[in-house]
Design a protein around this motif. Structure first.
Motif, PDB file in Angstrom:
ATOM      1  N   PHE A  97      66.014  44.321  58.900  1.00 24.99           N
ATOM      2  CA  PHE A  97      66.740  44.289  60.166  1.00 24.99           C
ATOM      3  C   PHE A  97      67.955  43.381  59.913  1.00 24.99           C
ATOM      4  N   TYR A  98      69.154  43.916  60.025  1.00 18.72           N
ATOM      5  CA  TYR A  98      70.346  43.172  59.619  1.00 18.72           C
ATOM      6  C   TYR A  98      70.935  42.365  60.774  1.00 18.72           C
ATOM      7  N   LEU A  99      71.325  41.138  60.444  1.00 21.47           N
ATOM      8  CA  LEU A  99      71.875  40.199  61.409  1.00 21.47           C
ATOM      9  C   LEU A  99      73.306  39.834  61.042  1.00 21.47           C
ATOM     10  N   LEU A 100      74.104  39.495  62.050  1.00 22.82           N
ATOM     11  CA  LEU A 100      75.467  39.015  61.856  1.00 22.82           C
ATOM     12  C   LEU A 100      75.679  37.743  62.671  1.00 22.82           C
ATOM     13  N   ASN A 101      76.583  36.882  62.209  1.00 19.83           N
ATOM     14  CA  ASN A 101      77.040  35.771  63.045  1.00 19.83           C
ATOM     15  C   ASN A 101      78.508  35.982  63.368  1.00 19.83           C
ATOM     16  N   ASP A 102      79.095  35.059  64.112  1.00 20.21           N
ATOM     17  CA  ASP A 102      80.476  35.236  64.560  1.00 20.21           C
ATOM     18  C   ASP A 102      81.475  35.197  63.406  1.00 20.21           C
ATOM     19  N   ALA A 103      81.068  34.642  62.274  1.00 22.21           N
ATOM     20  CA  ALA A 103      81.953  34.584  61.103  1.00 22.21           C
ATOM     21  C   ALA A 103      81.853  35.845  60.241  1.00 22.21           C
ATOM     22  N   GLY A 104      81.009  36.808  60.669  1.00 20.09           N
ATOM     23  CA  GLY A 104      80.850  38.037  59.899  1.00 20.09           C
ATOM     24  C   GLY A 104      79.934  37.908  58.715  1.00 20.09           C
ATOM     25  N   ALA A 135      62.259  42.681  51.715  1.00 19.85           N
ATOM     26  CA  ALA A 135      62.523  41.474  50.922  1.00 19.85           C
ATOM     27  C   ALA A 135      63.224  41.831  49.615  1.00 19.85           C
ATOM     28  N   LYS A 136      62.860  42.954  49.011  1.00 17.53           N
ATOM     29  CA  LYS A 136      63.499  43.360  47.760  1.00 17.53           C
ATOM     30  C   LYS A 136      64.975  43.683  47.965  1.00 17.53           C
ATOM     31  N   ILE A 137      65.297  44.370  49.071  1.00 18.21           N
ATOM     32  CA  ILE A 137      66.702  44.677  49.334  1.00 18.21           C
ATOM     33  C   ILE A 137      67.472  43.397  49.641  1.00 18.21           C
ATOM     34  N   ALA A 138      66.858  42.487  50.384  1.00 16.75           N
ATOM     35  CA  ALA A 138      67.509  41.204  50.656  1.00 16.75           C
ATOM     36  C   ALA A 138      67.855  40.496  49.353  1.00 16.75           C
ATOM     37  N   ASN A 139      66.929  40.488  48.411  1.00 12.25           N
ATOM     38  CA  ASN A 139      67.195  39.865  47.114  1.00 12.25           C
ATOM     39  C   ASN A 139      68.259  40.632  46.337  1.00 12.25           C
ATOM     40  N   LEU A 140      68.184  41.961  46.377  1.00 11.49           N
ATOM     41  CA  LEU A 140      69.165  42.787  45.674  1.00 11.49           C
ATOM     42  C   LEU A 140      70.578  42.525  46.193  1.00 11.49           C
ATOM     43  N   LYS A 141      70.696  42.319  47.503  1.00 15.69           N
ATOM     44  CA  LYS A 141      71.994  42.119  48.145  1.00 15.69           C
ATOM     45  C   LYS A 141      72.391  40.643  48.249  1.00 15.69           C
ATOM     46  N   TYR A 142      71.573  39.747  47.689  1.00 15.19           N
ATOM     47  CA  TYR A 142      71.826  38.305  47.782  1.00 15.19           C
ATOM     48  C   TYR A 142      71.899  37.849  49.246  1.00 15.19           C
ATOM     49  N   LEU A 143      71.039  38.428  50.091  1.00 11.57           N
ATOM     50  CA  LEU A 143      71.028  38.079  51.503  1.00 11.57           C
ATOM     51  C   LEU A 143      69.880  37.124  51.805  1.00 11.57           C
ATOM     52  N   ASP A 144      70.182  36.044  52.494  1.00  8.73           N
ATOM     53  CA  ASP A 144      69.120  35.190  53.006  1.00  8.73           C
ATOM     54  C   ASP A 144      68.338  35.976  54.060  1.00  8.73           C
ATOM     55  N   TYR A 145      67.017  35.729  54.115  1.00 11.58           N
ATOM     56  CA  TYR A 145      66.223  36.492  55.070  1.00 11.58           C
ATOM     57  C   TYR A 145      65.125  35.633  55.683  1.00 11.58           C
ATOM     58  N   VAL A 355      65.569  58.112  58.047  1.00 11.35           N
ATOM     59  CA  VAL A 355      65.577  58.108  56.586  1.00 11.35           C
ATOM     60  C   VAL A 355      66.739  57.354  55.959  1.00 11.35           C
ATOM     61  N   ALA A 356      67.693  56.916  56.765  1.00 11.65           N
ATOM     62  CA  ALA A 356      68.854  56.204  56.221  1.00 11.65           C
ATOM     63  C   ALA A 356      69.137  54.976  57.071  1.00 11.65           C
ATOM     64  N   ALA A 357      69.520  53.885  56.423  1.00 12.71           N
ATOM     65  CA  ALA A 357      69.867  52.660  57.140  1.00 12.71           C
ATOM     66  C   ALA A 357      71.033  51.983  56.426  1.00 12.71           C
ATOM     67  N   SER A 358      71.976  51.482  57.210  1.00 13.15           N
ATOM     68  CA  SER A 358      73.194  50.920  56.637  1.00 13.15           C
ATOM     69  C   SER A 358      73.237  49.408  56.760  1.00 13.15           C
ATOM     70  N   VAL A 359      73.821  48.783  55.752  1.00 19.08           N
ATOM     71  CA  VAL A 359      74.038  47.340  55.735  1.00 19.08           C
ATOM     72  C   VAL A 359      75.369  47.052  56.427  1.00 19.08           C
ATOM     73  N   PRO A 360      75.414  46.108  57.369  1.00 20.93           N
ATOM     74  CA  PRO A 360      76.688  45.808  58.020  1.00 20.93           C
ATOM     75  C   PRO A 360      77.710  45.290  57.000  1.00 20.93           C
ATOM     76  N   ALA A 361      78.971  45.571  57.266  1.00 21.17           N
ATOM     77  CA  ALA A 361      80.039  44.996  56.454  1.00 21.17           C
ATOM     78  C   ALA A 361      80.091  43.506  56.697  1.00 21.17           C
ATOM     79  N   GLY A 362      80.318  42.739  55.659  1.00 21.28           N
ATOM     80  CA  GLY A 362      80.365  41.283  55.790  1.00 21.28           C
ATOM     81  C   GLY A 362      79.917  40.613  54.515  1.00 21.28           C
ATOM     82  N   GLN A 363      79.920  39.305  54.532  1.00 21.56           N
ATOM     83  CA  GLN A 363      79.521  38.515  53.379  1.00 21.56           C
ATOM     84  C   GLN A 363      78.133  37.939  53.595  1.00 21.56           C
ATOM     85  N   PRO A 364      77.368  37.746  52.511  1.00 17.46           N
ATOM     86  CA  PRO A 364      76.056  37.103  52.657  1.00 17.46           C
ATOM     87  C   PRO A 364      76.184  35.772  53.384  1.00 17.46           C
ATOM     88  N   GLY A 365      75.287  35.547  54.344  1.00 11.32           N
ATOM     89  CA  GLY A 365      75.328  34.325  55.131  1.00 11.32           C
ATOM     90  C   GLY A 365      74.920  33.107  54.319  1.00 11.32           C
TER      91      GLY A 365
END
Length: 367
Positions: A97-104, A135-145, A355-365
């Motif tokens: 489940f992808y999250l964003l903050n005000d800084a993108g 968790a694997k995708i979070a690690n693959l994308k260098y995303l904190d989770y 069957v498809a889910a997209s990662v929001p545009a932005g930088q890893p938090g």
């Protein structure tokens, strides 16, 4: 990195599907007890879908080791193929489940997954590999989770990116998922982990949906304050009363900003059912929910995919296809509306949106 803080306190909230996207993920289908003929027709459909999406944004296909070479040979060169273990192919339900903050900045939440109901009324066993995907995708994308023990699937909720969430009671509060869950408890969890300020509860979703009635088959956000709703004027169809009830609830509700909803009714196609031949082509093994002749499939135009510059719309070889295409063209004047025959995905028990889910545009938090 796995975090122990609370997303809302960190300034993060769940992104809406219509916000800018960076890339899209899918999972290669292969289960012979869910996809007919060992998934051959479904694989062709997934390959076509991935190619369509790749015209607009990067696509990654996750594939089990034993299907890697097959998938790589059948997918276009521009589609990235990564080996990652899974039990089935429902990316949106058990992916992050992808999250964003005000800084993108982007983070994500890893909710628990138990195949839509665990051993009580789940659809297959085991589901352990699917439960590891987020968790694997979070690690693959260098995303904190953030990790949450509560069971929740991506198709169980719809959000507007401004603090509003819509869910169905039959799914989120089902005994097989979280047997001690209440609305109040779940609303607090939505607030803490998804930044939600207002939850709107529908009682039911699509009639005979195997998942108990995921909300994404009955309603979707076009933009904040504006919805599409699965609809039928046929009073003999069991979906009639479900959609009427949902319309009444949504008509009387306001969102987190206090706005009333503008609701667009998307007429359903004629009921889609499995033939005896199609049902027999699905192997009855591994405890998967069996397919049977005459089984009703979750055919709805609401289960479309929102991309940066396009809408991929499910089609059913039905006269209502043209009407839905025209409606979505009017609702999304800045996007290309692409028709996609979705029947093979319906046979697997889900819809195009699943069957498809997209990662929001932005930088890893940062952390």
């Amino acid at each position: 990195m796995k975090l122990t803080s609370i997303p809302a306190a960190d300034g993060f909230k769940m992104a809406a599907e219509f916000e800018p996207q960076g890339e899209t993920y899918l999972i290669w289908p292969q289960r012979p007890d869910n996809w007919r003929n060992g998934g051959k027709q479904a694989q062709e459909a997934f390959a076509q879908l991935a190619e369509i999406i790749s015209r607009y944004q990067p696509v990654t296909m996750l594939v089990n080791e034993d299907q890697f070479n097959n998938a790589r040979s059948r997918l276009a060169n521009e589609i990235r193929v990564i080996e990652m273990s899974s039990n089935d192919a429902w990316m949106r339900d058990y992916g992050p489940f992808y999250l964003l903050n005000d800084a993108g900045e982007v983070r994500c939440v890893d909710f628990n997954f138990n195949a839509w109901g665990g051993l009580l009324d789940g659809l297959y066993f085991p589901w352990d590999k699917d439960n590891e995907i987020a968790a694997k995708i979070a690690n693959l994308k260098y995303l904190d989770y953030y990790k949450v023990k509560t069971v929740l699937e991506g198709c169980a909720i719809q959000v507007d990116g401004e603090g509003t969430l819509i869910a169905t009671e039959d799914v989120v509060l089902s005994e097989g998922r979280n047997n001690d869950m209440t609305k109040a408890k779940m609303e607090q969890l939505f607030a803490d982990y998804l930044g939600i300020q207002k939850t709107i509860w529908l009682k039911q979703g699509y009639f005979m949906d195997e998942t108990n009635g995921d909300v994404d088959n009955i309603v979707n956000f076009v933009r904040p304050g504006e919805l599409v709703l699965t609809w039928t004027e046929n009073q003999d169809d069991p979906q009639y009363e479900i959609s009427q009830e949902a319309f009444e609830i949504l008509s009387q509700a306001t969102d987190a900003k206090g706005r009333s909803f503008k609701i667009h009714k998307l007429q359903m196609p004629a009921p889609q059912t499995l033939s005896a031949e199609e049902a027999n082509q699905v192997d009855a093994i591994n405890g998967m929910l069996p397919r049977f002749e005459g089984q009703r499939l979750t055919a709805t135009y609401v289960s479309y995919l929102t991309l940066n510059e396009a809408i991929v719309m499910p089609t059913f070889d039905d006269v209502a296809d043209k009407v839905a295409h025209e409606q979505l063209t009017a609702l999304y004047p800045d996007k290309t509306i692409i028709d996609f025959p979705v029947y093979e995905i319906l046979i697997g028990g889900g819809g195009l949106h699943t069957v498809a889910a997209s990662v929001p545009a932005g930088q890893p938090g940062g952390h």
